[in-house]
Write a protein that holds these residues in place. Structure first.
Motif, PDB file in Angstrom:
ATOM      1  N   ILE A 115     -38.936 -54.543  39.206  1.00  0.00           N
ATOM      2  CA  ILE A 115     -40.178 -53.871  38.836  1.00  0.00           C
ATOM      3  C   ILE A 115     -41.234 -54.896  38.422  1.00  0.00           C
ATOM      4  O   ILE A 115     -40.943 -55.899  37.763  1.00  0.00           O
ATOM      5  CB  ILE A 115     -39.923 -52.867  37.679  1.00  0.00           C
ATOM      6  N   ASN A 116     -42.480 -54.676  38.880  1.00  0.00           N
ATOM      7  CA  ASN A 116     -43.627 -55.545  38.583  1.00  0.00           C
ATOM      8  C   ASN A 116     -43.507 -56.940  39.191  1.00  0.00           C
ATOM      9  O   ASN A 116     -44.208 -57.862  38.745  1.00  0.00           O
ATOM     10  CB  ASN A 116     -43.874 -55.648  37.078  1.00  0.00           C
ATOM     11  N   ARG A 117     -42.650 -57.089  40.175  1.00  0.00           N
ATOM     12  CA  ARG A 117     -42.578 -58.356  40.899  1.00  0.00           C
ATOM     13  C   ARG A 117     -43.302 -58.193  42.239  1.00  0.00           C
ATOM     14  O   ARG A 117     -43.465 -57.092  42.759  1.00  0.00           O
ATOM     15  CB  ARG A 117     -41.114 -58.756  41.143  1.00  0.00           C
ATOM     16  N   ILE A 118     -43.717 -59.323  42.819  1.00  0.00           N
ATOM     17  CA  ILE A 118     -44.398 -59.289  44.114  1.00  0.00           C
ATOM     18  C   ILE A 118     -43.362 -59.423  45.223  1.00  0.00           C
ATOM     19  O   ILE A 118     -42.607 -60.399  45.272  1.00  0.00           O
ATOM     20  CB  ILE A 118     -45.440 -60.408  44.218  1.00  0.00           C
ATOM     21  N   LEU A 119     -43.336 -58.469  46.110  1.00  0.00           N
ATOM     22  CA  LEU A 119     -42.387 -58.457  47.219  1.00  0.00           C
ATOM     23  C   LEU A 119     -42.702 -59.594  48.191  1.00  0.00           C
ATOM     24  O   LEU A 119     -43.859 -59.822  48.541  1.00  0.00           O
ATOM     25  CB  LEU A 119     -42.468 -57.110  47.942  1.00  0.00           C
ATOM     26  N   ALA A 120     -41.662 -60.305  48.616  1.00  0.00           N
ATOM     27  CA  ALA A 120     -41.845 -61.447  49.516  1.00  0.00           C
ATOM     28  C   ALA A 120     -41.187 -61.207  50.871  1.00  0.00           C
ATOM     29  O   ALA A 120     -40.888 -62.151  51.598  1.00  0.00           O
ATOM     30  CB  ALA A 120     -41.284 -62.714  48.867  1.00  0.00           C
ATOM     31  N   GLU A 121     -40.967 -59.971  51.220  1.00  0.00           N
ATOM     32  CA  GLU A 121     -40.408 -59.607  52.527  1.00  0.00           C
ATOM     33  C   GLU A 121     -40.909 -58.214  52.891  1.00  0.00           C
ATOM     34  O   GLU A 121     -41.327 -57.438  52.024  1.00  0.00           O
ATOM     35  CB  GLU A 121     -38.876 -59.601  52.492  1.00  0.00           C
ATOM     36  N   ASN A 122     -40.891 -57.911  54.189  1.00  0.00           N
ATOM     37  CA  ASN A 122     -41.179 -56.549  54.613  1.00  0.00           C
ATOM     38  C   ASN A 122     -39.955 -55.675  54.401  1.00  0.00           C
ATOM     39  O   ASN A 122     -38.820 -56.128  54.574  1.00  0.00           O
ATOM     40  CB  ASN A 122     -41.565 -56.513  56.095  1.00  0.00           C
ATOM     41  N   ILE A 123     -40.187 -54.421  54.046  1.00  0.00           N
ATOM     42  CA  ILE A 123     -39.105 -53.453  53.933  1.00  0.00           C
ATOM     43  C   ILE A 123     -39.231 -52.487  55.101  1.00  0.00           C
ATOM     44  O   ILE A 123     -40.272 -51.849  55.288  1.00  0.00           O
ATOM     45  CB  ILE A 123     -39.165 -52.686  52.598  1.00  0.00           C
ATOM     46  N   TYR A 124     -38.150 -52.391  55.904  1.00  0.00           N
ATOM     47  CA  TYR A 124     -38.180 -51.591  57.126  1.00  0.00           C
ATOM     48  C   TYR A 124     -37.362 -50.304  56.956  1.00  0.00           C
ATOM     49  O   TYR A 124     -36.386 -50.259  56.194  1.00  0.00           O
ATOM     50  CB  TYR A 124     -37.594 -52.391  58.294  1.00  0.00           C
TER      51      TYR A 124
END
Length: 398
Positions: free
Chosen positions: A29-38
């Motif tokens: 939570i509250n972290r920046i995603l560094a990958e796409n979620i498919y």
């Protein structure tokens, strides 16, 4: 000496690259995603019923049939059933998969239960009603969440539903808040007449915690040799240093020269503002960032709110921080040609606007005055009179 606007621009343009790490979904939570979620399958993955009621074949209703004998019961989570007789119905629950040979759902509110079946009390029924069709939201392999997105509870839910228990996120920096000065003693100690207890580090740490930011604490004495040794160790260990004190022009203000000797590039020293004029800011490549604030309590606190938080939000919370706006409630004068951060108490005003009443203390050393204030109103330089009713940027800490 540079302007507040230029200092802000330099800070927000300063990068800090920490790479990525994989964390459990419970810590994302509250972290920046560094990958796409498919999508790992169609969304929804089957023709999903959206109302409790009965599933029928529309042709039978269209031909005039209104009573449907109950043939079976379909619950959410059960395997797909087959409607064996088109003249019958299957009682069905929200979330269940639509039975084979059925194509329309009538909700309970439009039914009367009679003996072994249901009477439909409607004359207008649409084929396919109350059904969420397979793949209607997203198709298999579609991008559900793009990289760079700040993870909120909504993103957590999507990641869970596609089976992503671990997520690749932007790594957070290690931060230390450092106090400086021989006059400072610990909270539990009884200060001598020439001493005071540490407070700046605690107020800054609390403000960072309030915004979901973790940091450690450290202290430096007024000893150049020890400062050189300790600052090098702290610079090696931490990615972001937030210092309070030791950056002015005093005989014991060793911080600036020590930082530069440690390879920290000076980006600016002194900002045309009050409080916080001696503010020092620097970096080491894209690996280290140093915020060195003046030691007066209000100066340190204001600079953390006005400069550190917007930088952190932009770099590690994927948010462009914008100040609020508040209406000055009383006339106010400030003579020096400096941007002035006025402590204010806020209250609701006309047309849902926020009003800000000046809370004038005894300078940047008056820590107790902050208790009566809610934030800082930013008054521009190049003028000395500010009139009630004018609107200015507002930086709250409550």
């Amino acid at each position: 000496m540079i302007s507040v606007e230029r200092a802000t621009e330099i800070i927000l343009d300063t990068e800090l690259e920490k790479g990525t790490e994989r964390v459990g979904i419970e810590n994302a939570i509250n972290r920046i995603l560094a990958e796409n979620i498919y999508a790992d399958r169609d969304f929804p993955p089957f023709d999903r019923v959206t109302m409790d009621g009965i599933a029928i074949k529309f042709e039978e209703f269209q031909s005039g049939r209104r009573f449907f004998k109950k043939e079976n019961l379909a619950a959410a989570g059960s395997a797909q059933l087959i409607l064996q007789n088109p003249e019958n119905c299957i009682e069905i629950m929200t979330g269940a998969i639509l039975p084979e040979n059925a194509d329309t759902v009538i909700r309970y509110e439009d039914l009367d239960q009679k003996n072994d079946g249901f009477q439909i009390n409607l004359e207008n029924v649409k084929p396919g009603q109350n059904i969420h069709r397979k793949g209607e939201d997203k198709k298999e392999s579609a991008v559900l969440i793009a990289t760079g997105k700040l993870i909120s509870p909504a993103e957590i839910g999507v990641c869970a539903t596609v089976g992503k228990s671990k997520l690749l996120v932007k790594k957070l920096p290690a931060i230390v808040v450092i106090s400086n000065g021989d006059e400072l003693v610990e909270i539990e100690e009884r200060p001598l007449s020439h001493q005071i207890r540490k407070s700046n580090n605690w107020s800054v740490r609390a403000f960072l915690q309030q915004n979901g930011i973790h940091c450690d604490l450290a202290h430096l004495p007024d000893n150049q040799k020890i400062i050189e040794q300790e600052l090098k160790a702290l610079t090696d260990k931490y990615d972001v240093l937030v210092l309070s004190g030791g950056v002015s022009m005093g005989q014991f203000d060793f911080i600036p020269q020590t930082l530069e000797s440690a390879g920290i590039e000076l980006l600016f020293h002194k900002v045309s503002q009050r409080p916080g004029k001696p503010f020092w800011f620097g970096k080491k490549g894209n690996e280290k960032v140093v915020f060195a604030f003046p030691g007066n309590p209000v100066s340190t606190f204001m600079c953390a709110i006005r400069y550190f938080l917007p930088w952190y939000k932009k770099k590690f919370q994927a948010a462009d921080f914008s100040p609020e706006a508040a209406v000055l409630s009383d006339n106010f004068e400030f003579k020096p040609d400096l941007t002035y951060f006025l402590q204010v108490k806020t209250f609701p005003g006309a047309e849902s606007k926020l009003n800000a009443k000046p809370i004038v203390g005894n300078g940047s050393g008056d820590l107790s005055n902050l208790v009566d204030a809610d934030g800082f109103l930013e008054l521009p330089k190049d003028r000395d009179k500010f009139r009630a009713g004018e609107i200015f940027p507002y930086y709250p800490f409550r």
